[in-house]
Design an enzyme around this catalytic site. Sequence first.
Site, PDB file in Angstrom:
ATOM      1  CE  LYS A  63      -3.826  -2.369   2.351  1.00 17.91           C
ATOM      2  NZ  LYS A  63      -4.798  -2.307   3.474  1.00 17.91           N
ATOM      3  CE1 TYR A 101      -8.765  -3.235   0.459  1.00 17.54           C
ATOM      4  CE2 TYR A 101      -7.941  -1.523  -1.003  1.00 17.54           C
ATOM      5  CZ  TYR A 101      -7.707  -2.530  -0.078  1.00 17.54           C
ATOM      6  OH  TYR A 101      -6.418  -2.831   0.309  1.00 17.54           O
ATOM      7  CG  PHE A 109     -13.181   0.839   7.351  1.00 18.93           C
ATOM      8  CD1 PHE A 109     -12.640   0.403   6.149  1.00 18.93           C
ATOM      9  CD2 PHE A 109     -13.832  -0.096   8.167  1.00 18.93           C
ATOM     10  CE1 PHE A 109     -12.751  -0.924   5.745  1.00 18.93           C
ATOM     11  CE2 PHE A 109     -13.943  -1.426   7.772  1.00 18.93           C
ATOM     12  CZ  PHE A 109     -13.407  -1.838   6.560  1.00 18.93           C
ATOM     13  NE  ARG A 157      -2.261  -5.801   6.984  1.00 16.24           N
ATOM     14  CZ  ARG A 157      -3.431  -6.323   6.656  1.00 16.24           C
ATOM     15  NH1 ARG A 157      -4.005  -7.217   7.437  1.00 16.24           N
ATOM     16  NH2 ARG A 157      -4.044  -5.960   5.544  1.00 16.24           N
ATOM     17  CG  ASN A 167      -3.420  -2.435   6.901  1.00 19.22           C
ATOM     18  OD1 ASN A 167      -3.237  -2.012   5.757  1.00 19.22           O
ATOM     19  ND2 ASN A 167      -4.467  -3.146   7.248  1.00 19.22           N
ATOM     20  CG  HIS A 170      -5.108  -6.228  -0.401  1.00 23.09           C
ATOM     21  ND1 HIS A 170      -6.338  -6.133   0.187  1.00 23.09           N
ATOM     22  CD2 HIS A 170      -5.240  -7.098  -1.447  1.00 23.09           C
ATOM     23  CE1 HIS A 170      -7.211  -6.908  -0.468  1.00 23.09           C
ATOM     24  NE2 HIS A 170      -6.564  -7.498  -1.467  1.00 23.09           N
ATOM     25  CD  GLU A 181      -8.873  -8.744  -3.876  1.00 25.55           C
ATOM     26  OE1 GLU A 181      -9.770  -8.551  -3.047  1.00 25.55           O
ATOM     27  OE2 GLU A 181      -7.745  -9.209  -3.569  1.00 25.55           O
TER      28      GLU A 181
HETATM   29  P1  ADP Z   1      -7.575  -7.078   5.686  1.00 27.30           P
HETATM   30  O1  ADP Z   1      -6.826  -6.043   4.877  1.00 27.30           O
HETATM   31  O2  ADP Z   1      -6.732  -7.643   6.778  1.00 27.30           O
HETATM   32  O3  ADP Z   1      -8.241  -8.132   4.856  1.00 27.30           O
HETATM   33  P2  ADP Z   1     -10.223  -5.931   5.988  1.00 27.30           P
HETATM   34  O4  ADP Z   1     -10.598  -6.695   4.770  1.00 27.30           O
HETATM   35  O5  ADP Z   1     -11.105  -6.070   7.182  1.00 27.30           O
HETATM   36  O6  ADP Z   1      -8.738  -6.277   6.470  1.00 27.30           O
HETATM   37  O7  ADP Z   1     -10.160  -4.389   5.650  1.00 27.30           O
HETATM   38  C1  ADP Z   1      -9.576  -3.903   4.455  1.00 27.30           C
HETATM   39  C2  ADP Z   1      -8.718  -2.697   4.759  1.00 27.30           C
HETATM   40  O8  ADP Z   1      -9.533  -1.630   5.214  1.00 27.30           O
HETATM   41  C3  ADP Z   1      -7.718  -2.918   5.893  1.00 27.30           C
HETATM   42  O9  ADP Z   1      -6.530  -3.535   5.439  1.00 27.30           O
HETATM   43  C4  ADP Z   1      -7.478  -1.510   6.370  1.00 27.30           C
HETATM   44  O10 ADP Z   1      -6.557  -0.819   5.520  1.00 27.30           O
HETATM   45  C5  ADP Z   1      -8.848  -0.874   6.219  1.00 27.30           C
HETATM   46  N1  ADP Z   1      -9.628  -0.971   7.471  1.00 27.30           N
HETATM   47  C6  ADP Z   1     -10.248  -2.068   7.963  1.00 27.30           C
HETATM   48  N2  ADP Z   1     -10.872  -1.800   9.137  1.00 27.30           N
HETATM   49  C7  ADP Z   1     -10.650  -0.500   9.396  1.00 27.30           C
HETATM   50  C8  ADP Z   1     -11.013   0.371  10.460  1.00 27.30           C
HETATM   51  N3  ADP Z   1     -11.765  -0.023  11.482  1.00 27.30           N
HETATM   52  N4  ADP Z   1     -10.582   1.662  10.383  1.00 27.30           N
HETATM   53  C9  ADP Z   1      -9.849   2.095   9.342  1.00 27.30           C
HETATM   54  N5  ADP Z   1      -9.463   1.312   8.311  1.00 27.30           N
HETATM   55  C10 ADP Z   1      -9.842   0.021   8.333  1.00 27.30           C
HETATM   56 MG    MG Z   2      -9.747  -8.017   3.496  1.00 23.42          MG
END
Ligand code: ADP
Ligand code: MG
Length: 334
Positions: A63, A101, A109, A157, A167, A170, A181
């Site tokens: 990212k 996304y 968020f 991360r 973070n 992805h 994707e």
């Molecule tokens: P992952 O990336 O671990 O699969 P998710 O699919 O739940 O996590 O979320 C996608 C992305 O959205 C996360 O990697 C993060 O960048 C962002 N995100 C998720 N939850 C939050 C939150 N509560 N606040 C801000 N950003 C978030």
């Molecule tokens: Mg995810």
Amino acid sequence: MYDLKNRRIFLKRSQYPNLTLEDLYLGAAISIYSRQLKVVEYGDNFTKSHFENQRERTFAMIKPDCYNHIGKIIDRIIQEGFKITNIKMHRFTVNQARQLYSEHDGKQFFQDLVNFISSDISVGMELIAGNAISKWKDIIGPANSHTARVDAPQSIRAAYGSDGARNAVHGSESADRAAREIDYFFSLPGNTATYSNCTCCVIKPHALTNAGRIIDMIISEGFEISALQMFNLDKPNAEEFLDVYKGVLPEFSGIVEHFTSGPCIAMEIRQENPVESFREICGPLDPDVARSSKPRSIRAIFGIDRIQNAVHCTDLPEDGLMESEYFFRILSKN
Ligand code: ADP
Ligand code: MG
């Protein structure tokens, strides 16, 4: 193997040490006796069921908060046993980030996430490994970087993430999402090449396993990588790109052949006096010479011989732009 066009046998059962089982996966471009072939399907159902699990695909992305760590993250990916079968640097528009996304559309968020992803460049990758999806999820750790530092201190991360949104990386949630994707990302038009104050670097096929370390050296030496993409050169392309060396370098045909033996990674690189200053960190063309005169150069560390010398770099200051254009304008299909 039978050559349909010339109606004769092209290859009998024989050993071909330059090619390993690792190189064979759906979509792979391989080169056998200078003939380029694409793997399009499994030979039979037994082979399919046997290898499908070992060849799971996932989509990984570095990212925008992690530009400085691109090389380290790529190296970690390779050390963990993934094969990087495609890679490209991209700058998302807001709408493209919404598409990628889309599974989170409507969440609280979502807008912040989309703004963050479209704020700067990302690097997307197709990775292949046994159980690639869950394996990559384990290596990246929980979404919240603070949680990651507590619950998964070895994760990517934990090492490079800042908070819940920024973070570092992805990873796809399922095989279905991974396929979508990958298809989506690698069909996005355009690239990030700037065609100004630039030189061109190509990580040669033999050095792909060291791509992360080479990229990390380039970034830590203060160069900007402004475009990056994997290419499979065919012979006419390789000959055209290397045309200035024809009749100049005795190993010209060997270099062309090596360039077509597997994927390479091309980069547009920027700095002041880009061509000259970048040649310095590549070192002399011959890795043995590099090891005695420039032991810390890329070719000294990662080169094997004059053909497999880790990287190609633009030689003449006036060619930097042209070589970047060759990959990112002419060869880049999207
Ligand atoms: P992952 O990336 O671990 O699969 P998710 O699919 O739940 O996590 O979320 C996608 C992305 O959205 C996360 O990697 C993060 O960048 C962002 N995100 C998720 N939850 C939050 C939150 N509560 N606040 C801000 N950003 C978030
Ligand atoms: Mg995810």
